[in-house]
Design a protein around this motif. Structure first.
Motif, PDB file in Angstrom:
ATOM      1  N   GLU A   1       6.381 -76.791  69.052  1.00 28.61           N
ATOM      2  CA  GLU A   1       7.671 -77.157  68.463  1.00 28.61           C
ATOM      3  C   GLU A   1       8.832 -76.392  69.097  1.00 28.61           C
ATOM      4  OE1 GLU A   1       5.993 -78.143  63.941  1.00 28.61           O
ATOM      5  OE2 GLU A   1       6.844 -76.165  64.394  1.00 28.61           O
ATOM      6  N   GLY A   2       8.518 -75.590  70.126  1.00 26.91           N
ATOM      7  CA  GLY A   2       9.564 -74.833  70.795  1.00 26.91           C
ATOM      8  C   GLY A   2      10.008 -73.595  70.044  1.00 26.91           C
ATOM      9  N   ILE A   3       9.162 -73.093  69.183  1.00 27.31           N
ATOM     10  CA  ILE A   3       9.475 -71.898  68.381  1.00 27.31           C
ATOM     11  C   ILE A   3       8.722 -70.712  68.952  1.00 27.31           C
ATOM     12  CG2 ILE A   3       9.278 -70.833  66.100  1.00 27.31           C
ATOM     13  CD1 ILE A   3       9.461 -73.647  64.899  1.00 27.31           C
ATOM     14  N   ASP A   4       9.414 -69.604  69.139  1.00 31.93           N
ATOM     15  CA  ASP A   4       8.807 -68.386  69.656  1.00 31.93           C
ATOM     16  C   ASP A   4       8.155 -67.629  68.499  1.00 31.93           C
ATOM     17  OD1 ASP A   4       8.098 -65.986  70.773  1.00 31.93           O
ATOM     18  OD2 ASP A   4      10.118 -65.421  71.413  1.00 31.93           O
ATOM     19  N   PRO A   5       6.818 -67.493  68.455  1.00 31.76           N
ATOM     20  CA  PRO A   5       6.165 -66.797  67.351  1.00 31.76           C
ATOM     21  C   PRO A   5       6.594 -65.342  67.201  1.00 31.76           C
ATOM     22  CG  PRO A   5       4.562 -68.039  68.639  1.00 31.76           C
ATOM     23  CD  PRO A   5       5.843 -68.047  69.419  1.00 31.76           C
ATOM     24  N   ASP A   6       7.119 -64.753  68.277  1.00 28.45           N
ATOM     25  CA  ASP A   6       7.535 -63.356  68.214  1.00 28.45           C
ATOM     26  C   ASP A   6       8.973 -63.183  67.740  1.00 28.45           C
ATOM     27  OD1 ASP A   6       5.086 -62.270  69.105  1.00 28.45           O
ATOM     28  OD2 ASP A   6       5.588 -62.819  71.161  1.00 28.45           O
ATOM     29  N   ASP A   7       9.667 -64.301  67.421  1.00 31.79           N
ATOM     30  CA  ASP A   7      11.049 -64.209  66.970  1.00 31.79           C
ATOM     31  C   ASP A   7      11.286 -65.118  65.777  1.00 31.79           C
ATOM     32  OD1 ASP A   7      13.710 -63.312  67.029  1.00 31.79           O
ATOM     33  OD2 ASP A   7      14.337 -65.010  68.254  1.00 31.79           O
TER      34      ASP A   7
ATOM     35  N   ARG B   1      10.747 -74.686  58.590  1.00 32.89           N
ATOM     36  CA  ARG B   1      10.396 -76.084  58.300  1.00 32.89           C
ATOM     37  C   ARG B   1       9.471 -76.638  59.380  1.00 32.89           C
ATOM     38  NH1 ARG B   1      13.270 -77.480  54.015  1.00 32.89           N
ATOM     39  NH2 ARG B   1      15.245 -76.394  53.601  1.00 32.89           N
ATOM     40  N   SER B   2       8.415 -75.911  59.613  1.00 29.46           N
ATOM     41  CA  SER B   2       7.451 -76.239  60.660  1.00 29.46           C
ATOM     42  C   SER B   2       6.147 -76.725  60.042  1.00 29.46           C
ATOM     43  CB  SER B   2       7.198 -74.975  61.501  1.00 29.46           C
ATOM     44  OG  SER B   2       6.044 -75.112  62.296  1.00 29.46           O
ATOM     45  N   ARG B   3       5.345 -77.385  60.870  1.00 31.09           N
ATOM     46  CA  ARG B   3       4.012 -77.824  60.435  1.00 31.09           C
ATOM     47  C   ARG B   3       2.975 -76.700  60.542  1.00 31.09           C
ATOM     48  NH1 ARG B   3       1.739 -80.531  63.743  1.00 31.09           N
ATOM     49  NH2 ARG B   3       3.152 -80.351  65.524  1.00 31.09           N
ATOM     50  N   ALA B   4       3.374 -75.533  61.017  1.00 33.78           N
ATOM     51  CA  ALA B   4       2.418 -74.437  61.223  1.00 33.78           C
ATOM     52  C   ALA B   4       1.773 -74.026  59.898  1.00 33.78           C
ATOM     53  CB  ALA B   4       3.127 -73.237  61.852  1.00 33.78           C
ATOM     54  N   PRO B   5       0.449 -73.813  59.887  1.00 37.38           N
ATOM     55  CA  PRO B   5      -0.263 -73.478  58.646  1.00 37.38           C
ATOM     56  C   PRO B   5      -0.078 -72.004  58.249  1.00 37.38           C
ATOM     57  CG  PRO B   5      -1.810 -73.550  60.462  1.00 37.38           C
ATOM     58  CD  PRO B   5      -0.476 -73.969  61.027  1.00 37.38           C
ATOM     59  N   VAL B   6       1.145 -71.663  57.898  1.00 34.72           N
ATOM     60  CA  VAL B   6       1.472 -70.266  57.597  1.00 34.72           C
ATOM     61  C   VAL B   6       0.743 -69.781  56.348  1.00 34.72           C
ATOM     62  CG1 VAL B   6       3.344 -68.725  56.918  1.00 34.72           C
ATOM     63  CG2 VAL B   6       3.700 -70.373  58.761  1.00 34.72           C
ATOM     64  N   LEU B   7       0.844 -70.545  55.266  1.00 37.52           N
ATOM     65  CA  LEU B   7       0.210 -70.125  54.022  1.00 37.52           C
ATOM     66  C   LEU B   7      -1.316 -70.080  54.170  1.00 37.52           C
ATOM     67  CD1 LEU B   7       2.397 -72.053  51.416  1.00 37.52           C
ATOM     68  CD2 LEU B   7       2.689 -69.741  52.313  1.00 37.52           C
TER      69      LEU B   7
ATOM     70  N   ALA C   1      -1.376 -71.677  63.872  1.00 38.60           N
ATOM     71  CA  ALA C   1       0.054 -71.567  63.576  1.00 38.60           C
ATOM     72  C   ALA C   1       0.844 -71.256  64.850  1.00 38.60           C
ATOM     73  CB  ALA C   1       0.295 -70.488  62.520  1.00 38.60           C
ATOM     74  N   HIS C   2       0.332 -70.346  65.654  1.00 39.34           N
ATOM     75  CA  HIS C   2       1.010 -70.014  66.912  1.00 39.34           C
ATOM     76  C   HIS C   2       1.066 -71.228  67.831  1.00 39.34           C
ATOM     77  CE1 HIS C   2       1.468 -65.422  67.321  1.00 39.34           C
ATOM     78  NE2 HIS C   2       1.395 -65.720  66.030  1.00 39.34           N
ATOM     79  N   ALA C   3      -0.042 -71.964  67.895  1.00 38.59           N
ATOM     80  CA  ALA C   3      -0.080 -73.142  68.770  1.00 38.59           C
ATOM     81  C   ALA C   3       0.932 -74.194  68.306  1.00 38.59           C
ATOM     82  CB  ALA C   3      -1.489 -73.722  68.791  1.00 38.59           C
ATOM     83  N   VAL C   4       1.030 -74.401  67.004  1.00 38.74           N
ATOM     84  CA  VAL C   4       1.985 -75.388  66.476  1.00 38.74           C
ATOM     85  C   VAL C   4       3.407 -74.943  66.775  1.00 38.74           C
ATOM     86  CG1 VAL C   4       2.912 -76.412  64.365  1.00 38.74           C
ATOM     87  CG2 VAL C   4       0.431 -76.266  64.702  1.00 38.74           C
ATOM     88  N   TRP C   5       3.719 -73.678  66.532  1.00 37.81           N
ATOM     89  CA  TRP C   5       5.077 -73.192  66.801  1.00 37.81           C
ATOM     90  C   TRP C   5       5.466 -73.392  68.268  1.00 37.81           C
ATOM     91  CZ3 TRP C   5       3.775 -68.390  63.492  1.00 37.81           C
ATOM     92  CH2 TRP C   5       4.216 -68.600  62.171  1.00 37.81           C
TER      93      TRP C   5
END
Length: 277
Positions: A266-272, A206-212, A259-263
């Motif tokens: 938001e305190g989200i680790d892109p590698d996990d 539920r992140s703002r990261a532009p995954v799609l 997407a990585h920058a947004v994560w």
């Protein structure tokens, strides 16, 4: 090739590949026609989401959602003089790609140097991917034909695509590489994994990261690139990385980095992304 893979590789390195390849049929008459099994693919995908390092599940998805036009593409390429010449010049890509001592003698900034950096940082080898596929194929039919050389290259250029595209081995990076691969090797398995993984990220995080957007951009980048497995990898490796990218029509990515920058913000680790979190 059919039989013991190690013995086949020894034959190639002993200089017997050219004569053997010329005697093989384009297609083994016993080769099964590819068929789609979406429910089997979904089962493999669920297990892959529990452990993204379980590469055998990826091969299972591709077996269930194969490239149905691969036979036509392989026959067209191997029927041309340049296709047969490439088979003679590069009979076994893992031997070329795992010779890091030779690749490290290439110029600084070259694709070969960047490939070594990536593989050594990630603790990977080209032969390791072969071994994973062999474990999956251990109880499946084996075929002795020229088409097998073509299909093996589809697998063996995967990590090179990471380097050329700039996508990492995080969950989104792997999804983007598969989306990039689809226009070149249109197996439904590529799209299935890419978009299903992207949807999992959107639903779980539920992140703002532009995954799609990142996956869609990867597909567009791949559409502009010729089939990498039909290119001379030996000729590409000495080139500066940016020149190799230009030669292949690979434009810079944007959405994956955003997407990585947004994560991270938001305190989200892109590698996990799909692990313990």
């Amino acid at each position: 090739m059919a039989g013991d893979p190690a013995a086949s590789r020894a034959d190639w390195f002993a200089g017997e590949f050219a004569g053997r390849f010329a005697r093989l049929p384009l297609f083994d008459p016993a080769r099964e026609k590819p068929r789609l099994r979406p429910l089997v693919a979904y089962g493999h995908f669920r297990r892959l989401m529990r452990d993204k390092e379980n590469t055998a599940e990826v091969f299972g998805i591709f077996a269930a959602l194969p490239w149905r036009g691969g036979g036509q593409a392989g026959a067209a390429f191997l029927s041309r003089p340049e296709g047969r010449a490439l088979a003679m010049a590069e009979p076994w890509l893992p031997a070329l790609l795992d010779d890091h001592a030779a690749l490290r003698r290439l110029p600084a900034g070259s694709l070969g140097q960047a490939y070594c950096d990536f593989m050594e940082r990630e603790g990977l080898t080209a032969q390791g991917l072969v071994d994973e596929s062999e474990r999956f194929l251990a109880d499946r039919p084996r075929y002795d034909d020229q088409f097998q050389w073509y299909m093996s290259r589809l697998r063996d250029v995967h990590d090179l695509m990471h380097v050329l595209t700039g996508y990492g081995r995080d969950a989104l990076g792997e999804a983007c590489v598969l989306a990039f691969t689809y226009p070149q090797q249109p197996a439904l398995g590529h799209l299935f994994i890419a978009w299903m993984a992207a949807l999992q990220m959107k639903l779980r995080l539920r992140s703002r990261a532009p995954v799609l957007s990142a996956v869609g951009e990867a597909w567009r980048r791949g559409r502009a690139c010729p089939r990498l497995m039909e290119q001379s990898i030996r000729s590409l490796l000495p080139l500066p990385l940016d020149e190799a990218q230009r030669r292949l029509g690979i434009v810079p990515e944007h959405a994956y980095s955003r997407a990585h920058a947004v994560w991270r913000s938001e305190g989200i680790d892109p590698d996990d992304l799909l692990g313990s979190r």
